[in-house]
Design an enzyme around this catalytic site. Structure first.
Site, PDB file in Angstrom:
ATOM      1  N   HIS A  52      39.858  18.363  28.344  1.00 40.42           N
ATOM      2  CA  HIS A  52      40.068  19.738  27.914  1.00 40.42           C
ATOM      3  C   HIS A  52      41.527  20.141  28.140  1.00 40.42           C
ATOM      4  CE1 HIS A  52      38.104  19.867  31.984  1.00 40.42           C
ATOM      5  NE2 HIS A  52      39.332  20.225  32.231  1.00 40.42           N
TER       6      HIS A  52
HETATM    7  C1  T46 Z   1      40.925  19.971  35.200  1.00 44.08           C
HETATM    8  C2  T46 Z   1      40.355  18.745  35.818  1.00 44.08           C
HETATM    9  C3  T46 Z   1      41.362  17.931  36.551  1.00 44.08           C
HETATM   10  C4  T46 Z   1      33.761  25.860  38.807  1.00 44.08           C
HETATM   11  O1  T46 Z   1      32.743  26.569  38.944  1.00 44.08           O
HETATM   12  N1  T46 Z   1      34.931  26.234  39.400  1.00 44.08           N
HETATM   13  C5  T46 Z   1      36.076  25.505  39.272  1.00 44.08           C
HETATM   14  O2  T46 Z   1      37.109  25.894  39.838  1.00 44.08           O
HETATM   15  C6  T46 Z   1      36.044  24.317  38.477  1.00 44.08           C
HETATM   16  C7  T46 Z   1      37.312  23.497  38.286  1.00 44.08           C
HETATM   17  C8  T46 Z   1      34.865  23.961  37.886  1.00 44.08           C
HETATM   18  N2  T46 Z   1      33.748  24.695  38.074  1.00 44.08           N
HETATM   19  C9  T46 Z   1      32.473  24.240  37.499  1.00 44.08           C
HETATM   20  C10 T46 Z   1      32.419  24.311  35.978  1.00 44.08           C
HETATM   21  C11 T46 Z   1      31.499  23.172  35.625  1.00 44.08           C
HETATM   22  O3  T46 Z   1      30.158  23.631  35.629  1.00 44.08           O
HETATM   23  O4  T46 Z   1      32.302  22.869  37.822  1.00 44.08           O
HETATM   24  C12 T46 Z   1      31.665  22.183  36.776  1.00 44.08           C
HETATM   25  C13 T46 Z   1      32.467  20.945  36.378  1.00 44.08           C
HETATM   26  O5  T46 Z   1      33.725  21.375  35.805  1.00 44.08           O
HETATM   27  P1  T46 Z   1      34.473  20.531  34.704  1.00 44.08           P
HETATM   28  O6  T46 Z   1      33.516  19.878  33.799  1.00 44.08           O
HETATM   29  O7  T46 Z   1      35.496  21.435  34.072  1.00 44.08           O
HETATM   30  O8  T46 Z   1      35.203  19.416  35.605  1.00 44.08           O
HETATM   31  P2  T46 Z   1      36.335  18.382  35.176  1.00 44.08           P
HETATM   32  O9  T46 Z   1      36.503  17.446  36.299  1.00 44.08           O
HETATM   33  O10 T46 Z   1      36.072  17.789  33.838  1.00 44.08           O
HETATM   34  O11 T46 Z   1      37.658  19.275  35.028  1.00 44.08           O
HETATM   35  C14 T46 Z   1      38.228  19.857  36.167  1.00 44.08           C
HETATM   36  C15 T46 Z   1      38.819  21.218  35.819  1.00 44.08           C
HETATM   37  O12 T46 Z   1      37.825  22.020  35.158  1.00 44.08           O
HETATM   38  C16 T46 Z   1      40.017  21.104  34.906  1.00 44.08           C
HETATM   39  O13 T46 Z   1      40.711  22.327  34.920  1.00 44.08           O
HETATM   40  O14 T46 Z   1      42.074  19.987  34.807  1.00 44.08           O
HETATM   41  O15 T46 Z   1      39.246  19.010  36.693  1.00 44.08           O
END
Ligand code: T46
Length: 138
Positions: A52
């Site tokens: 993303h």
């Molecule tokens: C990025 C990479 C390196 C939250 O509730 N709070 C938070 O601060 C974050 C980051 C995520 N979440 C929840 C949202 C989703 O339900 O955690 C779950 C997994 O998040 P996501 O699929 O976005 O995780 P990654 O590892 O794909 O991405 C994250 C960050 O979202 C993104 O900003 O740069 O880590």
């Protein structure tokens, strides 16, 4: 913002016989106010994170343990970098599509973020990100 603006930042490291201590202070070593900290851990072999872009968020990624690759894409070019040194972080600017992969066993990715979590700041669809990046619309 382009991938040329995303670079490694060396953090101060205090090493003695007890081991190392690495410091990251907002607006001193990290070029933004740190509003949020999270970390990725227990990533299974072959799994990828990210996939993303962000409209305004700035982040510093640090491989505090192990290693992983970050693939950065500004809509015009892509580059792959490997994070493996807990003493330096990778600055990721707004409007950069990122994918994290090749996590080593036990790798931990610590993230210092400039904003509170806000789903509205995300581009989770690559085509929408690409259109915005090409039109220079955050
Ligand atoms: C990025 C990479 C390196 C939250 O509730 N709070 C938070 O601060 C974050 C980051 C995520 N979440 C929840 C949202 C989703 O339900 O955690 C779950 C997994 O998040 P996501 O699929 O976005 O995780 P990654 O590892 O794909 O991405 C994250 C960050 O979202 C993104 O900003 O740069 O880590």
């Amino acid at each position: 913002m382009s991938i040329a603006d995303c670079d490694f930042i060396q953090l101060p490291r205090f090493a003695d016989v007890r081991g190392d201590l690495v410091v990251a202070e907002g607006n001193i070593h990290v070029p933004f106010d740190i509003k949020r900290v999270y970390y990725l851990c227990g990533v299974p072999q072959g799994a990828a994170r990210g996939g993303h872009g962000h409209k305004e968020l700035r982040q510093l990624l640090i491989a505090v343990s192990g290693s992983f690759d970050a693939v950065l894409d500004d809509g015009f070019e892509r580059k792959r970098v490997t994070l493996s040194d807990p003493g330096r972080g990778l600055l990721i600017c707004p409007m950069i599509w990122r994918e994290l992969e090749n996590f080593s066993s036990g790798a931990v990715c610590l993230v210092l973020a400039s904003m509170a979590y806000d789903e509205r700041d995300y581009y989770r669809d690559y085509d929408s990100f690409l259109t915005a990046a090409k039109e220079n619309i955050p």
